[in-house]
Design a protein around this motif. Structure first.
Motif, PDB file in Angstrom:
ATOM      1  N   GLY A  44      -1.767  -4.349 -11.378  1.00 31.65           N
ATOM      2  CA  GLY A  44      -1.936  -2.898 -11.451  1.00 31.65           C
ATOM      3  C   GLY A  44      -3.300  -2.426 -11.893  1.00 31.65           C
TER       4      GLY A  44
ATOM      5  N   ARG B 264       0.834  -1.211   0.000  1.00 30.59           N
ATOM      6  CA  ARG B 264       0.000   0.000   0.000  1.00 30.59           C
ATOM      7  C   ARG B 264       0.865   1.257   0.000  1.00 30.59           C
ATOM      8  NH1 ARG B 264      -4.091   0.146   4.684  1.00 30.59           N
ATOM      9  NH2 ARG B 264      -4.752   1.962   3.464  1.00 30.59           N
TER      10      ARG B 264
ATOM     11  N   ARG C 227       2.347   1.786  -3.509  1.00 28.62           N
ATOM     12  CA  ARG C 227       1.424   1.720  -4.648  1.00 28.62           C
ATOM     13  C   ARG C 227       1.654   2.941  -5.529  1.00 28.62           C
ATOM     14  NH1 ARG C 227      -4.627   0.371  -3.389  1.00 28.62           N
ATOM     15  NH2 ARG C 227      -4.042  -1.677  -4.191  1.00 28.62           N
TER      16      ARG C 227
ATOM     17  N   SER D 277      -4.791  -0.040  -9.128  1.00 29.19           N
ATOM     18  CA  SER D 277      -3.926   1.144  -9.030  1.00 29.19           C
ATOM     19  C   SER D 277      -4.172   2.086 -10.201  1.00 29.19           C
ATOM     20  CB  SER D 277      -2.455   0.718  -8.994  1.00 29.19           C
ATOM     21  OG  SER D 277      -2.173  -0.038  -7.829  1.00 29.19           O
TER      22      SER D 277
ATOM     23  N   LYS E 192       1.355   6.242  -7.710  1.00 31.37           N
ATOM     24  CA  LYS E 192       0.416   7.362  -7.605  1.00 31.37           C
ATOM     25  C   LYS E 192       0.252   8.108  -8.924  1.00 31.37           C
ATOM     26  CE  LYS E 192       1.113   8.163  -2.654  1.00 31.37           C
ATOM     27  NZ  LYS E 192       1.740   6.849  -2.428  1.00 31.37           N
TER      28      LYS E 192
END
Length: 539
Positions: A49, A7, A10, A52, A12
């Motif tokens: 992904g 987390r 991850r 994300s 951005k």
């Protein structure tokens, strides 16, 4: 409060997403040009992904100061979405909200304009879990959504999503990440967290992640918290309860030698150390698969190996197994793994699996027989096969004298001669027929039976001609059952008759076995006496 590494690290922005360049570049181009779709469908295996990218896309469409299609992560909209406080960006788990009522509620709320940001975004994870009625309820609003609405669907099982939904979405397929990509990200996270890890340990974690970045980061988190000092390969094996390449290669070496006691001993040691049995079978299956690829497709295997063992370890094990044996091993291991869910004793299951691997003779199924025959084929083709030879007979003291005497002896009579002239045995001696017969049989018979007939002393099958009977003397092993087949015997008989120019009967015997005419002298006398009873008239 501690935050899990997967987390914390991850991505951005789209530029931070690893291994999905084609997808991120397309999304950035759409954001820069303003040509966004109203619905996206992200597919692919876990940890690649999808979620994300969905969150980055939700930030990018609402960002007040986007940078080349990427969110700035500094404006109020980006910060609100990143923290999960934005009420206009909702992430829904379809696994627990899969009913038609849940979708109807979502559809009713979707008509309202967003209160904080420019677009209302619905991220529906594991969308394939929705019921058919829920999909039907979602269909209309996905087809004609309001201007302020954006749907992002994510799934790991594309085949369960109805075609009516697929046709209304832009689909992006996320590929598995390469071990190099995962190792690079693990290295970055370890550096940032001050985790001392060796290069080999990073490669091992990347391989264990099996294409999922989230799994790789979670494994790093788990091992780093349990390790003392530097995180090494051995430390990872200990933390995760894995057998490791040394134990697995030692086990495979015992299997190749059919050493059941050694194989069970290696397993018992691993079991007492608390190794995970399911992971243990997976490691065995991975190694058998790698060896099978190297055996059958060596030119393509380099980029397809699991990487459990080093190249030198694989090359050392490779000559010890045939292709048929490795294929049988994979099938047995997978069958054992599949039965774990309903097993009462996993230890017994693994021990029975090892017994089957070490002792192919315990099974009479086609796969076991094929494995044994393919092993013999490999030995014969490589020239390493040696047939067991009978114990040498004691030779007379005057061997040379007897050989000279043998040369002076008159030839033995044929079967049609008077039996009183040679009552002991009638044998037709033709010492040069066998090499010619072998050559013909190797052309006519199919492998592996054709490989049983060799001209040299190491042949597992040897021909002995006694009178009109050709005895095929077979070494211990699977030779006798395969040669006794009628179609094989018919070919041997036909070729032998064409070479010898007489009627020949073919018999198959085990090495050292007794032939039918061990007592031919007595049998000849009895046969002659029965045919000429007038000579032996008893008064």
């Amino acid at each position: 409060m501690y935050q899990a590494l997967y987390r914390k690290y991850r991505p951005k922005t789209f530029d931070e997403v690893v291994g999905q360049n084609s997808i991120t570049q397309t999304l950035k181009a759409q954001l820069s040009s303003g040509r966004l779709s109203h619905a996206y469908l992200f597919t692919g295996t876990r940890g690649t992904g999808k979620t994300s990218c969905a969150k980055i896309l939700a930030k990018a469409v609402n960002c007040e100061h986007p940078v080349d299609g990427n969110p700035c992560n500094c404006c109020p909209a980006c910060k609100s979405i990143e923290s999960g406080a934005c009420m206009d960006v909702l992430e829904i788990d379809a696994a627990s909200n899969n009913g038609v009522d849940n979708v109807r509620s979502l559809r009713d709320d979707a008509i309202y304009t967003p209160s904080e940001v420019k677009k209302r975004v619905y991220i529906i994870d594991e969308v394939h879990m929705l019921s058919l009625s829920a999909f039907n309820a979602l269909l209309k609003i996905i087809e004609e959504p309001p201007e302020h609405l954006l749907f992002i669907l994510a799934t790991t099982e594309l085949n369960k999503v109805p075609a009516t939904i697929l046709s209304r979405c832009q689909r992006f397929s996320f590929r598995r990440l390469t071990p190099e990509d995962i190792a690079s990200r693990i290295n970055y996270a370890a550096y940032q967290e001050g985790i001392d890890i060796t290069p080999d340990a990073m490669k091992l974690l990347a391989r264990l992640a099996d294409g999922a970045m989230r799994d790789g980061m979670s494994l790093l988190d788990q091992c780093a918290s349990a390790a003392d000092g530097t995180l090494t390969v051995e430390e990872i094996y200990r933390c995760l309860g894995l057998a490791g390449n040394r134990n697995i290669t030692s086990l495979f070496d015992a299997i190749s030698r059919h050493d059941t006691a050694q194989a069970l001993s290696v397993f018992s040691k691993m079991y007492s150390e608390g190794k995970d049995l399911a992971a243990f079978l997976n490691e065995m299956c991975d190694l058998a698969r790698d060896l099978l690829l190297m055996k059958t497709a060596p030119s393509a295997a380099d980029n397809m190996l699991c990487g459990l063992c080093t190249e030198s370890e694989l090359n050392e094990l490779l000559p010890k197994f045939s292709g048929g044996e490795l294929l049988r091993m994979v099938e047995i291991i997978q069958s054992t793994s599949a039965g774990f869910t309903r097993s009462a004793s996993r230890r017994v299951d693994v021990e029975l699996c090892l017994l089957q691997l070490c002792e192919p003779s315990l099974s009479l199924d086609a796969e076991s027989i094929n494995a044994r025959l393919s092993r013999l084929e490999d030995k014969i083709s490589s020239g390493s096969f040696t047939a067991a030879s009978p114990a040498p007979k004691a030779e007379p003291l005057e061997v040379k004298a007897e050989e000279e005497e043998e040369e002076e002896r008159p030839p033995l009579p044929d079967d049609n001669d008077d039996p009183f002239a040679a009552p002991a045995r009638s044998v037709q001696r033709k010492s040069d027929f066998w090499p010619e017969l072998v050559e013909k049989l190797q052309r006519e018979l199919r492998p592996p039976v054709s490989g049983f007939f060799l001209a040299g002393a190491q042949s597992p099958v040897k021909g002995v001609l006694k009178g009109s009977v050709l005895y095929l003397e077979c070494a211990p092993g699977p030779f006798k059952p395969n040669i006794e087949k009628p179609d094989v015997l018919a070919i041997v008989q036909e070729k032998a008759q064409s070479i010898l120019g007489q009627d020949i009967r073919v018999r198959v015997i085990a090495q050292g076995g007794r032939t039918e005419d061990e007592n031919d002298g007595i049998n000849s006398l009895l046969s002659f006496g029965s045919q000429h009873s007038d000579i032996f008239e008893i008064k």
